[in-house]
Design a protein around this motif. Structure first.
Motif, short mmCIF file in Angstrom:
data_model
loop_
_atom_site.label_atom_id
_atom_site.label_comp_id
_atom_site.label_asym_id
_atom_site.label_seq_id
_atom_site.Cartn_x
_atom_site.Cartn_y
_atom_site.Cartn_z
N PRO A 173 1.60 7.31 -8.99
CA PRO A 173 0.77 8.27 -9.74
C PRO A 173 -0.73 8.03 -9.59
CG PRO A 173 2.53 7.42 -11.14
CD PRO A 173 2.59 6.66 -9.86
N ALA A 174 -1.15 6.81 -9.32
CA ALA A 174 -2.58 6.51 -9.16
C ALA A 174 -3.13 6.97 -7.82
CB ALA A 174 -2.82 5.02 -9.34
N LEU B 94 0.87 -1.18 0.00
CA LEU B 94 0.00 0.00 0.00
C LEU B 94 0.90 1.22 0.00
CD1 LEU B 94 -2.68 -1.06 2.60
CD2 LEU B 94 -2.92 -0.96 0.14
N THR B 95 0.68 2.11 -0.96
CA THR B 95 1.57 3.25 -1.08
C THR B 95 0.83 4.49 -1.56
OG1 THR B 95 3.63 4.06 -2.06
CG2 THR B 95 2.27 2.63 -3.43
N SER C 113 -11.97 -8.51 -5.38
CA SER C 113 -11.61 -7.09 -5.30
C SER C 113 -10.29 -6.89 -4.57
CB SER C 113 -12.71 -6.31 -4.59
OG SER C 113 -12.76 -6.66 -3.22
N ALA C 114 -9.65 -5.79 -4.90
CA ALA C 114 -8.41 -5.43 -4.22
C ALA C 114 -8.68 -5.17 -2.74
CB ALA C 114 -7.79 -4.20 -4.88
N TYR D 103 -4.01 -0.87 -8.00
CA TYR D 103 -5.45 -1.11 -7.95
C TYR D 103 -6.11 -0.18 -6.96
CZ TYR D 103 -4.54 -5.59 -10.28
OH TYR D 103 -4.15 -6.56 -11.16
N GLY D 104 -7.34 0.22 -7.28
CA GLY D 104 -8.19 0.91 -6.32
C GLY D 104 -8.97 -0.14 -5.54
N ALA D 105 -9.72 0.29 -4.53
CA ALA D 105 -10.41 -0.65 -3.64
C ALA D 105 -11.43 -1.52 -4.37
CB ALA D 105 -11.07 0.11 -2.50
#
Length: 114
Positions: free
Chosen positions: A10-11, A5-6, A38-39, A26-28
């Protein structure tokens, strides 16, 4: 599966972390290719591992809360506060303490009169 998790990606925006899983961001609510889930579900399982630090759990909490309908990670700071983890619980605890104090004062007053 390597999970990070960072906010240094850029995302990521506004300090909300993204999950970098096997090198891809990935988004949640995003479905992770190959896993078919899902992530947020992957991050919630990752955060539940006992070796995770408070900072890692806090990042997981911020990540998962982007998708309110998905799996959530409890805020580790609120969990550490116990009964004070929500305003309603705090008000309830305060009301109970006032009631106990009032009852004690009434008992003491009755003992003094007798």
């Amino acid at each position: 599966m390597k999970i990070e998790l960072t906010t240094n990606h850029p995302a990521s925006s506004y300090g909300v972390p993204v999950a970098v899983i096997d090198g891809e961001a990935y988004g949640a609510a995003d479905i992770v290719c190959g896993a078919g889930i899902s992530a947020a579900a992957i991050v919630a399982d990752w955060a539940a591992q006992p070796e995770r630090s408070t900072d890692e759990r806090m990042s997981a909490h911020r990540f998962c809360r982007q998708w309110p309908e998905g799996p959530q990670v409890r805020n580790p700071l609120a969990a550490a506060m116990g009964a004070m983890s929500s305003p309603a619980k705090a008000r309830g605890a305060q009301a109970a303490a006032k009631k106990r104090w009032a009852n004690k004062k009434n008992v003491d007053a009755k003992k003094t009169k007798a």
